[in-house]
Motif scaffolding. Structure first.
Motif: not given
Length: 95
Positions: A23-36, A38-39, A45-53
């Motif tokens: 997660i830290k590595r992915a956040a670095e790649i996107q230039g985001r904080s870990v918190n941002d 993850v949020v 992921a929540a939007l995809r899950t809701i849309a799939e239903t």
């Protein structure tokens, strides 16, 4: 990320060291904080899950059967005809 008047809540989680490193590595790649990171990832992921239903997926064969039933509906079964008649008698106002 949040507007000044938007309420926030805390979400805590425990995860393994490998997952945190990823997660830290992915956040670095996107230039985001870990918190941002993850949020945003959790919201996506929540939007995809809701849309799939909310989307019905049919195979090509099922699509054909569905279209055929709409274009050339089968004759109603006797039970359906009785139910429609009962509905007319009980629900529709007399004329």
């Amino acid at each position: 990320m949040t507007a000044d008047n938007e309420r926030t809540a805390r979400l805590e989680t425990r995860l393994g060291l490998e997952a945190l490193a990823m997660i830290k590595r992915a956040a670095e790649i996107q230039g985001r904080s870990v918190n941002d990171f993850v949020v945003v990832a959790a919201q996506e992921a929540a939007l995809r899950t809701i849309a799939e239903t909310q989307i019905i997926r049919l195979s090509v064969e099922d699509q054909r059967i569905f279209a055929d039933a709409i274009l050339d509906p089968p004759t109603p079964a006797p039970g359906l005809l009785r139910a429609a008649d009962a509905h007319r008698r009980l629900v529709e106002a007399p004329k």
